[in-house]
Motif scaffolding. Structure first.
Motif, short mmCIF file in Angstrom:
data_model
loop_
_atom_site.label_atom_id
_atom_site.label_comp_id
_atom_site.label_asym_id
_atom_site.label_seq_id
_atom_site.Cartn_x
_atom_site.Cartn_y
_atom_site.Cartn_z
N ILE A 41 0.84 -1.21 0.00
CA ILE A 41 0.00 0.00 0.00
C ILE A 41 0.87 1.25 0.00
CG2 ILE A 41 -1.61 1.37 1.40
CD1 ILE A 41 -2.85 -1.32 2.31
N ASN A 42 1.90 1.26 0.84
CA ASN A 42 2.77 2.44 0.90
C ASN A 42 3.50 2.68 -0.41
OD1 ASN A 42 2.04 3.01 3.53
ND2 ASN A 42 3.70 1.83 4.43
N VAL A 43 3.94 1.62 -1.07
CA VAL A 43 4.57 1.76 -2.38
C VAL A 43 3.59 2.36 -3.38
CG1 VAL A 43 5.51 0.50 -4.36
CG2 VAL A 43 6.32 -0.02 -2.04
N ALA A 44 2.36 1.84 -3.39
CA ALA A 44 1.34 2.36 -4.31
C ALA A 44 1.08 3.85 -4.05
CB ALA A 44 0.04 1.56 -4.17
N LEU A 45 1.04 4.24 -2.78
CA LEU A 45 0.82 5.65 -2.46
C LEU A 45 1.98 6.51 -2.94
CD1 LEU A 45 -0.69 5.36 1.14
CD2 LEU A 45 -1.91 5.81 -1.00
N SER A 46 3.21 6.01 -2.79
CA SER A 46 4.37 6.74 -3.29
C SER A 46 4.37 6.85 -4.80
CB SER A 46 5.66 6.07 -2.81
OG SER A 46 5.86 6.28 -1.44
N GLN A 47 3.73 5.92 -5.47
CA GLN A 47 3.65 5.94 -6.94
C GLN A 47 2.42 6.69 -7.44
OE1 GLN A 47 3.79 1.66 -7.49
NE2 GLN A 47 5.93 1.74 -8.16
#
Length: 473
Positions: free
Chosen positions: A97-103
């Motif tokens: 989820i955090n990776v997706a938010l950073s992207q």
């Protein structure tokens, strides 16, 4: 220039994974993410796993290391691998989820959030750390998705769960810290500072202060101090964040770009516009290298504001329009991140005498304020004041009085008694009353404005001089 003084909030971004990002084409992005996930899973079936034979916790550590260094594709691969191993599903989902938010992919983050909530219905609750991480990532998603009350509830859930983790005190500390940042978004600055100051000593005790993670902690603390008008403390923490980011991550990182752009707002408050522009231009360059559209939009917003103060209204509008164009692509139509650039663009149009556009942009901003914040918020009060001043410029004094009265019902109650913005508000009220011929009432508010400027030792500023000139009329 008077009209922008109250509206321009000090620029601040949030911690990693709390960037300004959204997509208007929600279903298209969801489909795109599912296609990428299917491709990723098929690669796992065809190729040897990168960490085959490794414990899941080692894979998660490696994923976090890549994420800290903005190597998000690698982080995603390792988080997915850890998820496939099945030992720590909620920790893995939190990382994804955090990776997706950073992207800037809220659709992907939401799909993962839903997947996690489905697993919560049947999964064992034994991995308390994983549950805390998952609820934290949910809170970050809600913040970016302009669901701020839901974000607060998610962080409160983490605070509750983390009490069962005496061996991991950093989880409780981070929960307090994320709560502070969400209150900052809600413009509840006293609560934000309370949670930040409660969290900081706990973070110092439980997190290595030389690690990359502390760069984000310093930045978040600075944001909360800045909102509380404690600018020297904010500047100190921004500089610490920048130094740590440069040391650990080098000249190109999202941490560095964010802190540079935030530091620029301190220089603006010091009226050092050239240094403010230098910091934001450097942030812009870094975000372009990283292809971080949310970061680019934040730099455009800052540069638009600084060029306004320099009187370059053409460049100001160019930057703000570019910021709005990006955010309309990234965010939902009523997202809170559109409020600032819309309103400042309206004020910039006022400088060219285009008062109709000013009022239109302020109305667009007001719609989003009411959609995201409780009634009688500080932002609503500022919006009413700027609308009043636009009507005054149009010569429509009855409308100006109507809106300044609305602002006056909010700002004296919402702002600290000796706040700079309240001094500006009293002047604005006095100015409109004077033009309506209510001289004695006008002088009363002017005296209140002077008292605030004197308490803030602003007797040598242009604001105080303008007050004295009006008082002599």
């Amino acid at each position: 220039m008077r009209t922008i003084r109250n509206r321009l909030q000090e620029l601040s971004s949030c911690l990693r994974f709390v960037f300004d990002e959204e997509s208007d084409s929600f279903s298209v992005q969801r489909m795109k993410f599912k296609q990428e996930l299917i491709l990723l899973l098929s690669l796992f079936m065809l190729l040897p796993l990168y960490g085959q034979g490794q414990a899941s916790d080692n894979i998660l550590e490696r994923a976090q290391s890549f994420s800290d260094r903005d190597q998000l594709d690698s982080a995603q691969v390792y988080y997915q691998e850890a998820y496939e191993q099945g030992e720590f599903p909620f920790r893995s989902l939190a990382g994804l989820i955090n990776v997706a938010l950073s992207q800037s992919d809220l659709a992907a983050a939401d799909s993962l959030r839903v997947l996690g909530e489905q697993r919560l219905l049947t999964a064992s609750k034994s991995d308390l750390l994983g549950l805390c991480q998952f609820w934290t990532s949910k809170g970050n998603f809600y913040t970016q998705n302009s669901q701020l009350e839901e974000a607060i509830e998610a962080q409160r859930k983490v605070i509750q769960l983390s009490k069962g983790l005496p061996s991991s005190p950093e989880v409780y500390a981070y929960a307090l810290f994320h709560t502070a940042l969400t209150f900052e978004k809600l413009t509840e600055y006293d609560s934000a500072l309370y949670y930040a100051e409660t969290a900081y000593p706990l973070l110092q005790q439980s997190v290595d202060s030389t690690s990359i993670a502390f760069g984000s902690i310093y930045n978040g603390l600075a944001v909360c101090y800045q909102r509380a008008n404690r600018l020297s403390a904010a500047k100190s923490f921004y500089l610490k964040s920048i130094a740590l980011s440069e040391k650990e991550l080098g000249p190109v990182s999202s941490d560095l770009a964010r802190s540079l752009n935030n530091l620029s707002s301190i220089y603006r408050a010091e009226e050092n516009y050239q240094e403010a522009i230098r910091c934001s231009e450097r942030s812009l360059q870094i975000n372009r290298v990283l292809k971080n559209e949310a970061g680019i939009s934040s730099a455009y917003y800052a540069l638009g504001i600084y060029h306004y103060f320099l009187g370059d209204y053409g460049r100001c509008k160019d930057y703000l329009e570019a910021c709005i164009a990006i955010r309309k692509e990234l965010y939902a139509p009523m997202h809170y991140s559109l409020i600032g650039p819309l309103e400042v663009l309206g004020i910039a149009n006022e400088e060219g005498g285009n008062y109709g556009e000013t009022i239109r942009y302020l109305q667009e901003g007001l719609k989003r304020i009411k959609a995201n914040y409780p009634p009688a918020s500080i932002l609503e009060g500022f919006n009413y004041e700027n609308t009043a001043l636009a009507y005054k410029s149009l010569g429509k004094l009855d409308s100006a009085l109507f809106y300044i009265d609305l602002a006056h019902q909010i700002l004296p109650q919402a702002l600290p008694a000796m706040d700079y913005s309240l001094g500006v508000h009293f002047f604005s009220y006095a100015d409109i009353l004077y033009h309506l011929g209510q001289v004695s009432e006008s002088r009363r508010y002017l005296q209140q404005s002077n008292a605030i400027y004197e308490a803030l030792q602003m007797q040598s500023t242009s604001e105080y001089a303008l007050n004295l000139a009006m008082d002599g009329l």
